[in-house]
Design an enzyme around this catalytic site. Structure first.
Site, PDB file in Angstrom:
ATOM      1  N   ASP A 289       0.863  -1.165   0.000  1.00 46.27           N
ATOM      2  CA  ASP A 289       0.000   0.000   0.000  1.00 46.27           C
ATOM      3  C   ASP A 289       0.912   1.231   0.000  1.00 46.27           C
ATOM      4  OD1 ASP A 289      -3.200   0.579   1.619  1.00 46.27           O
ATOM      5  OD2 ASP A 289      -2.079   1.798   0.200  1.00 46.27           O
TER       6      ASP A 289
HETATM    7  C1  GLC Z   1      -4.201   4.504   0.270  1.00 47.20           C
HETATM    8  C2  GLC Z   1      -5.144   3.357   0.542  1.00 47.20           C
HETATM    9  C3  GLC Z   1      -5.334   2.445  -0.626  1.00 47.20           C
HETATM   10  C4  GLC Z   1      -5.227   3.236  -1.918  1.00 47.20           C
HETATM   11  C5  GLC Z   1      -3.786   3.712  -2.016  1.00 47.20           C
HETATM   12  C6  GLC Z   1      -3.535   4.524  -3.297  1.00 47.20           C
HETATM   13  O1  GLC Z   1      -3.443   4.788   1.389  1.00 47.20           O
HETATM   14  O2  GLC Z   1      -4.919   2.562   1.688  1.00 47.20           O
HETATM   15  O3  GLC Z   1      -6.631   1.846  -0.480  1.00 47.20           O
HETATM   16  O4  GLC Z   1      -5.565   2.430  -3.015  1.00 47.20           O
HETATM   17  O5  GLC Z   1      -3.400   4.483  -0.893  1.00 47.20           O
HETATM   18  O6  GLC Z   1      -4.295   5.686  -3.293  1.00 47.20           O
END
Ligand code: GLC
Length: 732
Positions: free
Chosen positions: A277
């Site tokens: 993430d």
């Molecule tokens: C965020 C979220 C994830 C998202 C990613 C990109 O922190 O946890 O769900 O897809 O970053 O935006």
């Protein structure tokens, strides 16, 4: 740790040998892809391999990143949504030594241009096919600007509405969540996007309901409550998986080899790639498991995290770690193989410069809007409707519409601006009602508040006055509208701002009140529930949603949604869900049984609940057999009749309970559901097939077991079911 050790031992015992890229039994198409991957992989330098695992977010100015792409040092880009940026990146990739095309990813979850209701509302329709269409439409709009990968579906099961991200998922149940996970993957992929099922795993159970905290999850809980929607998404073809921020039993998932490699890649056979993430690799330092980004990068890579989203660690340290022997080049090759496999499967190598010159492509907005309207119409959940205040009929001459939310439409979460689109036309609830009110019907609108979030009054007296001079009051409230989704955990779930204060005064007028609640999570409406005759959960209805709301309020459409998450009486009951264990002292009302002394132990409104403008009755269940073997199956006939005066839709739900087992089992588990529409007086029988093999669970070692035992089967229009009967599962 013991539980995870047990799972590790079990996984080691059942794991197939490391995947050989080209297997004899593979379909020819897969063999072609694998051969192409191997050919390309052999030509790549270590720097180019690392480049395929480096996944930064768009920086400004982005010229240095374009140069890095041309040198083969970046293989994917986050948050590039405007074609005028996508084109130069794609061109730079084409001009790189090996011309490996890029992935362009954004969170195209429920909106690019047209905003749909959020996924929790999709789940409230209990129609996965609507979610498939919604995902397809969002994907089409994203593909039309050049995006080819979305960070969706989010499939985290959660029993905790304090956690703001429940808005992105399908609620508290693994079976319902699995159906929607599969449907959403199918829809996004049909619309042309690769998917990223997230957040692997257990992110929906944060301690205290506070985003990013850790969680303790036993192996049976992991396998039976949190993993099923991921399995369904992988079975539906999700090309990628996103690892979650949280720890499980003290170990961050981003460095958890047992979960990411042994469970996901080997036991479940996932052959796409796993992305971290956002900056989660770097955050291993905050978790206290790595001294610095370099050590964090090695830990994450060794766990099986193929893609480094935005921390920059792989770009900085992976090649060095290979050269000094901390990471094996064979493992880098396996990660790059997974990335190239996804790119080949997506057909990205066939793209031409002309494809990018043609961006943005137009998408027929009419179809997108029709889908958004349908989802909204079927997502609304009628929690109560005393004295049948709804639908508002032509006989009602004056309607007070209270609340600034009703004249606002600014809380739509979409990418229309960055994607170069203009904000799509939409109606506020006020406009939608005024356009559809019957001849002679008067809408007395009073904002009451200075802002759409109900924080400060502009003119409370005028709102009370409007209520007094009207036959019925529609009070449109909203969860604090700037706080939805990620990083938005709340300890109090009552109506925010001064919205409850106004309701207290509206209730004093004695007028029938229809409370229309725009929210992305279950709220605590216990006080409101006593003050109003009707509660309609509208979720966040989106671009077409307020028109849909007006159609339901005025009776053109009958509400048919059902709760995908329990609505608690109090935050003190959380975590709360329908599928709890029975305990040794089920509630009887006496002090020494499982309950509270200061609140009822039951929910305000249970999972699966939702009313219609008609009523339904269930006949006794009829089983094809009173028993089956652990390999057998029986049919369950559920007969439903429309006992009201209007056509309506009902979601017929089927639950089971294993009455005696080797471990305590939930008092109910959802096993099947089907929505049907009945005319007044109409009777229909639905036949559900129950397979004994579907009634099992996982033990502490992660083994799936089906036991010979007595069971109950239940059916009804909510988890507080109407009818039940017994059956047996026998050994043979
Ligand atoms: C965020 C979220 C994830 C998202 C990613 C990109 O922190 O946890 O769900 O897809 O970053 O935006």
């Amino acid at each position: 740790m013991r539980a995870l050790l047990a799972l590790t031992l079990f996984l080691t015992a059942v794991m197939p040998a490391a995947a050989n890229p080209v297997r004899k039994d593979m379909p020819q198409a897969d063999k072609t892809v694998e051969a192409a991957v191997e050919t390309l992989l052999r030509r790549m330098t270590l720097e180019e391999k690392v480049g395929q695992l480096h996944f930064p977010s768009l920086a400004f100015p982005h010229a240095p990143q374009i140069e890095a792409v041309r040198r083969g040092e970046i293989g994917a880009m986050l948050n590039v949504v405007d074609p005028k940026f996508i084109r130069p990146f794609a061109e730079a990739a084409r001009r790189s030594r090996l011309g490996i095309p890029m992935l362009f990813a954004i969170d195209a979850i429920y909106a690019l241009k047209i905003t749909f209701p959020p996924p929790l509302a999709w789940a409230a329709t209990w129609r996965p096919e609507l979610a498939e269409r919604a995902s397809y439409e969002v994907a089409r709009e994203a593909r039309a600007v050049g995006v080819n990968w979305t960070f969706a579906p989010m499939v985290d099961v959660s029993r905790d509405p304090r956690w703001g991200r429940v808005i992105e998922g399908a609620g508290e149940d693994a079976f319902l969540g699995s159906a929607f996970a599969a449907a959403r993957v199918a829809g996004y992929r049909r619309g042309g996007l690769a998917t990223s099922v997230k957040h692997f795993v257990g992110y929906g159970a944060p301690e205290g309901g506070r985003d990013y905290t850790g969680t303790e999850i036993s192996t049976p809980e992991l396998m039976d409550r949190y993993l099923p929607p991921f399995k369904a998404a992988l079975k539906a073809g999700s090309e990628t998986v996103m690892a979650s921020f949280n720890t499980i039993n003290g170990v961050p998932v981003t460095m958890n080899r047992t979960l990411v490699t042994d469970l996901l890649k080997k036991r479940l056979g996932f052959d796409g790639f796993v992305t971290s993430d956002f900056v989660a690799i770097g955050e291993l330092v905050n978790h206290g498991v790595a001294r610095d980004l370099e050590e964090a990068s090695v830990l994450a890579f060794r766990a099986g995290i193929d893609f480094d989203m935005a921390s920059g660690g792989y770009d900085l340290y992976l090649a060095k770690a290979v050269r000094d022997g901390r990471i094996k080049i064979a493992d880098v090759d396996e990660a790059v193989r997974r990335v190239l496999r996804v790119k080949f499967r997506l057909g990205l190598f066939q793209q031409t410069a002309a494809d990018f010159e043609a961006l943005p492509r137009t998408v027929d907005e009419t179809e997108v809007r029709q889908s958004a309207r349908s989802v909204a119409q079927e997502s609304f959940v009628l929690l109560k409707n005393d004295t049948a205040t709804l639908p508002i009929t032509p006989a009602t001459r004056s309607i007070a519409l209270i609340g600034a939310t009703a004249d606002s439409a600014q809380h739509d979460h979409s990418w229309w601006g960055p994607a170069g689109h203009t904000k799509p036309k939409t109606e506020t609830l006020r406009q939608a009602l005024e356009a559809r009110a019957r001849l002679g019907q008067k809408i007395n609108y009073a904002p009451a508040f200075a802002d759409a979030c109900g924080r400060e009054f502009s003119d409370k007296a005028a709102a009370i006055e409007a209520a007094k001079r009207s036959d019925v009051v529609i009070y449109n409230v909203i969860e604090d509208c700037d706080i939805q989704g990620e990083g938005v955990s709340r300890t109090k779930l009552e109506l925010s701002g001064r919205q409850q204060e106004l309701l207290d005064e509206l209730a004093e007028t004695g007028k029938p009140i229809v409370l229309v609640v725009e929210t992305g999570r279950p709220l605590v409406l216990t006080k409101a529930d006593k003050q109003v005759s009707t509660i309609l959960i509208a979720w966040h209805p989106g671009t077409e949603g307020r028109a849909a709301l007006a159609e339901v309020l005025l009776g053109d459409v009958s509400p048919s949604g059902k709760l995908p998450m329990t609505f608690p009486r109090s935050e003190g009951q959380i975590p709360i869900a329908y599928n709890a264990l029975p305990t040794g002292r089920p509630w009887t009302g006496s002090r020494y049984t499982t309950g509270y002394v200061d609140e009822a132990h039951t929910p305000l409104y249970p999972f699966g609940h939702g009313l219609s403008y008609t009523t339904f009755a269930y006949d006794a269940l009829v089983l094809s057999e009173p028993k089956m073997t652990i390999k057998g199956a029986i049919d369950v006939d559920v007969t439903v009749r429309n006992t009201g005066s209007r056509t309506g839709s009902e979601v017929v739900q089927l639950y089971t309970r294993q009455l005696v087992a080797s471990r305590s089992r939930p008092v109910k588990e959802l096993r099947a559901f089907e929505k049907m529409t009945l005319k007044p007086g109409e009777v229909r029988t639905l036949r559900f097939r129950l397979n004994a093999q579907d009634l099992g669970f996982h033990d502490d070692a992660g083994r799936y077991v089906v036991e010979a035992a007595p069971f109950k089967v239940f059916a009804g229009g909510s988890s507080e079911t109407a009818v039940a009967t017994d059956f047996l599962v026998t050994r043979d």
